[in-house]
Design an enzyme around this catalytic site. Structure first.
Site, mmCIF file in Angstrom:
data_model
loop_
_atom_site.group_PDB
_atom_site.id
_atom_site.type_symbol
_atom_site.label_atom_id
_atom_site.label_comp_id
_atom_site.label_asym_id
_atom_site.label_seq_id
_atom_site.Cartn_x
_atom_site.Cartn_y
_atom_site.Cartn_z
ATOM 1 N N SER A 1 24.547 43.119 40.105
ATOM 2 C CA SER A 1 24.459 43.809 38.826
ATOM 3 C C SER A 1 25.667 44.730 38.678
ATOM 4 O O SER A 1 25.840 45.664 39.473
ATOM 5 C CB SER A 1 23.181 44.643 38.763
ATOM 6 O OG SER A 1 23.339 45.628 37.754
ATOM 7 N N HIS B 1 25.336 39.541 36.966
ATOM 8 C CA HIS B 1 24.202 40.071 36.212
ATOM 9 C C HIS B 1 24.670 41.211 35.316
ATOM 10 O O HIS B 1 25.241 42.199 35.782
ATOM 11 C CB HIS B 1 23.133 40.542 37.203
ATOM 12 C CG HIS B 1 21.852 40.964 36.564
ATOM 13 N ND1 HIS B 1 20.898 40.071 36.113
ATOM 14 C CD2 HIS B 1 21.350 42.196 36.306
ATOM 15 C CE1 HIS B 1 19.872 40.734 35.612
ATOM 16 N NE2 HIS B 1 20.122 42.035 35.698
ATOM 17 N N ASP C 1 23.629 44.038 32.731
ATOM 18 C CA ASP C 1 22.507 44.851 32.267
ATOM 19 C C ASP C 1 22.850 45.541 30.952
ATOM 20 O O ASP C 1 23.535 46.563 30.937
ATOM 21 C CB ASP C 1 22.157 45.904 33.323
ATOM 22 C CG ASP C 1 21.393 45.303 34.486
ATOM 23 O OD1 ASP C 1 20.410 44.584 34.236
ATOM 24 O OD2 ASP C 1 21.790 45.537 35.639
ATOM 25 N N MET D 1 21.777 47.756 27.914
ATOM 26 C CA MET D 1 20.752 48.783 27.633
ATOM 27 C C MET D 1 21.055 49.476 26.317
ATOM 28 O O MET D 1 22.219 49.788 26.041
ATOM 29 C CB MET D 1 20.757 49.835 28.747
ATOM 30 C CG MET D 1 20.482 49.256 30.115
ATOM 31 S SD MET D 1 20.490 50.571 31.347
ATOM 32 C CE MET D 1 20.116 49.625 32.806
ATOM 33 N N HIS E 1 20.960 40.336 30.869
ATOM 34 C CA HIS E 1 19.604 40.906 30.881
ATOM 35 C C HIS E 1 19.539 41.927 29.757
ATOM 36 O O HIS E 1 20.083 43.023 29.872
ATOM 37 C CB HIS E 1 19.376 41.548 32.266
ATOM 38 C CG HIS E 1 18.081 42.282 32.383
ATOM 39 N ND1 HIS E 1 17.830 43.157 33.425
ATOM 40 C CD2 HIS E 1 16.953 42.269 31.623
ATOM 41 C CE1 HIS E 1 16.608 43.658 33.290
ATOM 42 N NE2 HIS E 1 16.066 43.146 32.201
ATOM 43 N N MET F 1 18.004 44.605 27.864
ATOM 44 C CA MET F 1 16.994 45.667 27.810
ATOM 45 C C MET F 1 17.178 46.389 26.483
ATOM 46 O O MET F 1 17.657 47.522 26.418
ATOM 47 C CB MET F 1 17.178 46.623 29.005
ATOM 48 C CG MET F 1 16.711 46.010 30.310
ATOM 49 S SD MET F 1 17.333 46.903 31.749
ATOM 50 C CE MET F 1 18.916 46.115 31.939
ATOM 51 N N MET G 1 10.919 42.394 36.976
ATOM 52 C CA MET G 1 11.448 43.736 37.267
ATOM 53 C C MET G 1 10.649 44.337 38.416
ATOM 54 O O MET G 1 9.420 44.462 38.333
ATOM 55 C CB MET G 1 11.332 44.647 36.040
ATOM 56 C CG MET G 1 12.273 44.331 34.893
ATOM 57 S SD MET G 1 14.003 44.127 35.360
ATOM 58 C CE MET G 1 14.369 45.723 36.093
ATOM 59 N N GLY H 1 16.202 50.552 33.547
ATOM 60 C CA GLY H 1 16.960 51.654 32.962
ATOM 61 C C GLY H 1 18.018 52.207 33.894
ATOM 62 O O GLY H 1 19.045 52.689 33.439
ATOM 63 N N PHE H 2 17.755 52.130 35.190
ATOM 64 C CA PHE H 2 18.690 52.742 36.135
ATOM 65 C C PHE H 2 18.801 51.907 37.398
ATOM 66 O O PHE H 2 17.823 51.276 37.820
ATOM 67 C CB PHE H 2 18.210 54.153 36.509
ATOM 68 C CG PHE H 2 18.025 55.037 35.311
ATOM 69 C CD1 PHE H 2 19.110 55.708 34.755
ATOM 70 C CD2 PHE H 2 16.781 55.154 34.703
ATOM 71 C CE1 PHE H 2 18.957 56.495 33.621
ATOM 72 C CE2 PHE H 2 16.616 55.939 33.561
ATOM 73 C CZ PHE H 2 17.700 56.613 33.021
ATOM 74 N N GLY I 1 19.638 51.799 41.623
ATOM 75 C CA GLY I 1 19.387 52.661 42.771
ATOM 76 C C GLY I 1 17.962 53.144 42.943
ATOM 77 O O GLY I 1 17.715 54.110 43.660
ATOM 78 N N ASP J 1 14.641 41.809 40.181
ATOM 79 C CA ASP J 1 15.633 42.805 39.803
ATOM 80 C C ASP J 1 15.117 44.213 40.072
ATOM 81 O O ASP J 1 14.160 44.658 39.438
ATOM 82 C CB ASP J 1 15.933 42.627 38.298
ATOM 83 C CG ASP J 1 17.078 43.486 37.809
ATOM 84 O OD1 ASP J 1 17.665 44.249 38.600
ATOM 85 O OD2 ASP J 1 17.394 43.377 36.603
ATOM 86 N N GLY K 1 15.949 47.365 43.359
ATOM 87 C CA GLY K 1 15.662 47.756 44.736
ATOM 88 C C GLY K 1 15.771 46.620 45.735
ATOM 89 O O GLY K 1 15.154 46.667 46.804
ATOM 90 N N GLY L 1 22.324 45.595 42.710
ATOM 91 C CA GLY L 1 23.396 46.480 42.261
ATOM 92 C C GLY L 1 23.924 47.278 43.432
ATOM 93 O O GLY L 1 24.948 46.940 44.036
HETATM 94 C C1 DX5 Z 1 17.682 48.159 36.184
HETATM 95 C C2 DX5 Z 1 18.641 46.988 36.107
HETATM 96 C C3 DX5 Z 1 19.025 46.464 37.425
HETATM 97 C C4 DX5 Z 1 19.747 47.434 38.312
HETATM 98 C C5 DX5 Z 1 19.529 47.048 39.738
HETATM 99 O O1 DX5 Z 1 17.310 48.509 34.911
HETATM 100 O O2 DX5 Z 1 18.030 45.921 35.374
HETATM 101 O O3 DX5 Z 1 19.757 45.248 37.307
HETATM 102 O O4 DX5 Z 1 21.121 47.527 38.055
HETATM 103 O O5 DX5 Z 1 20.085 47.994 40.557
HETATM 104 P P1 DX5 Z 1 19.674 48.188 42.074
HETATM 105 O O6 DX5 Z 1 19.931 46.873 42.775
HETATM 106 O O7 DX5 Z 1 20.540 49.283 42.523
HETATM 107 O O8 DX5 Z 1 18.198 48.518 42.093
HETATM 108 ZN ZN ZN Z 2 18.940 43.742 35.342
#
Ligand code: DX5
Ligand code: ZN
Length: 222
Positions: free
Chosen positions: A9, A34, A36, A38, A67, A69, A138, A143-144, A146, A174, A176, A196
């Site tokens: 990501s 990937h 993201d 948003m 993706h 969002m 998910m 949204g974030f 990490g 997707d 963690g 990510g």
């Molecule tokens: C979250 C995103 C993910 C995110 C994954 O909203 O859809 O793609 O970047 O990041 P990590 O792998 O750090 O959880």
């Molecule tokens: Zn994603």
């Protein structure tokens, strides 16, 4: 089983050097990229949209996995395709006419995906199973980057794999994902892993390669 796809990501990339970062993960051997998107409405955060995707499209010939969002994905599907998306994934929570949206994505020549937030029951997929190329589970609240993996998503993945009843549909997970959390989701039926923070560690092609290999090693033979 075919090898699990690794989809870094770019949310975790250095946006100041985005083209270079995408070139680096491409060279490091990822499968998909990937993206993201948003909108600050469906999710609290804002990231990027079609102009940025278009700007980096020429950097890599790998599959661009968008993706979305966003609260109104239908408005811009064609624009995402024109910008270079190969897979377009929308969220079930905001798609009132999911069947129509998925058919539209396929008509554009893209692969059609549906994403489910952690609390969204998989039952909403039942009547669109033949319109789907990918389910994006998910495993954090979107949204974030990490955040920590939500372990109850493993059972959800198994139930989705069962519901798919042998159909050739990817299950992508997707949030963690690390070499510690990846084995359980792949054993449950996932075929693509978004990562990510676990990929964009170290800041060089060599470390990205090591990070991607660590993910592949963790799920080999499952
Ligand atoms: C979250 C995103 C993910 C995110 C994954 O909203 O859809 O793609 O970047 O990041 P990590 O792998 O750090 O959880
Ligand atoms: Zn994603």
């Amino acid at each position: 089983m075919a090898e699990v796809k690794i989809a870094p990501s770019i949310l975790a990339a250095d946006f100041g050097r985005l083209a270079e970062e995408i070139r680096d993960i491409d060279q490091a051997g990822c499968d998909w990229i990937h993206l993201d998107v948003m909108d600050g409405h469906f999710v609290p955060n804002l990231s990027f949209g079609p102009p940025v995707i278009r700007a980096v499209r020429e950097v890599s010939s790998k599959t661009f996995d968008a993706h979305l969002m966003v609260a109104n994905p239908d408005r811009l599907l064609e624009t995402y395709k024109d910008a270079g998306a190969d897979i377009i994934t929308v969220h079930a929570e905001v798609s009132d006419h999911l069947e129509r949206t998925l058919s539209h994505i396929r008509d554009l020549g893209c692969r059609a995906g549906v994403s489910l937030n952690p609390q969204t029951p998989e039952e909403c997929l039942r009547y669109v199973l033949d319109r789907l190329d990918l389910v994006l589970v998910m495993s954090v609240n979107p949204g974030f980057g990490g955040q920590s993996f939500i372990p109850t998503m493993v059972d959800k993945i198994s139930r989705i794999r069962e519901m798919l009843d042998g159909r050739d549909v990817d299950i992508e997970v997707d949030g963690g994902i690390t070499p510690v959390t990846a084995p359980a989701v792949v054993a449950a039926g996932a075929t693509a892993l978004v990562a990510g923070s676990a990929v964009f560690k170290g800041g060089s092609v060599a470390s990205y390669k090591q990070n991607i290999e660590a993910l592949r090693d963790s799920v080999r033979g499952l």
